[in-house]
Design a protein around this motif. Structure first.
Motif: not given
Length: 107
Positions: A6, A35, A39, A43
């Motif tokens: 993060c 962002e 992400y 995944d």
């Protein structure tokens, strides 16, 4: 010191944010989009933050691309380069074929 995924993502986004010469709302939209893409890639490749971030463009290149796609912001930057950030025209950038038709005197 090992950084958390993060934190690495936030550093990348912070670099884009600092490089982006865009209006606030457009910058926020850009960062949210990046962002989301990060992400989504994570995944598909869980835990491979370094590879995902390495696959992205340099933050400055991302900012330049975003600016080139935002003609109003690009006109504002051109206007500022011509007249300074605060000019006698009040900083408005009317639509034009050239960078500015405000007729403010060039410093």
């Amino acid at each position: 010191m090992k950084t958390t995924p993060c934190l690495e993502i936030q550093r990348y986004l912070g670099a884009v944010d600092r490089a982006a010469v865009l209006p606030y709302t457009r910058r926020i939209e850009l960062l949210a989009c990046i962002e989301e893409r990060i992400y989504a890639a994570l995944d598909e490749r869980p835990g491979d933050v370094d590879a995902v971030l390495d696959g992205l463009s340099d933050p400055r290149a991302v900012a330049v691309t975003a600016l080139s796609e935002d003609t109003a912001a690009l006109d504002a930057v051109r206007h500022a380069a011509t007249h300074g950030w605060s000019s006698s025209c009040g900083g408005s950038v009317p639509p034009s074929e050239s960078c500015c038709t405000c007729r403010a005197p060039t410093p």
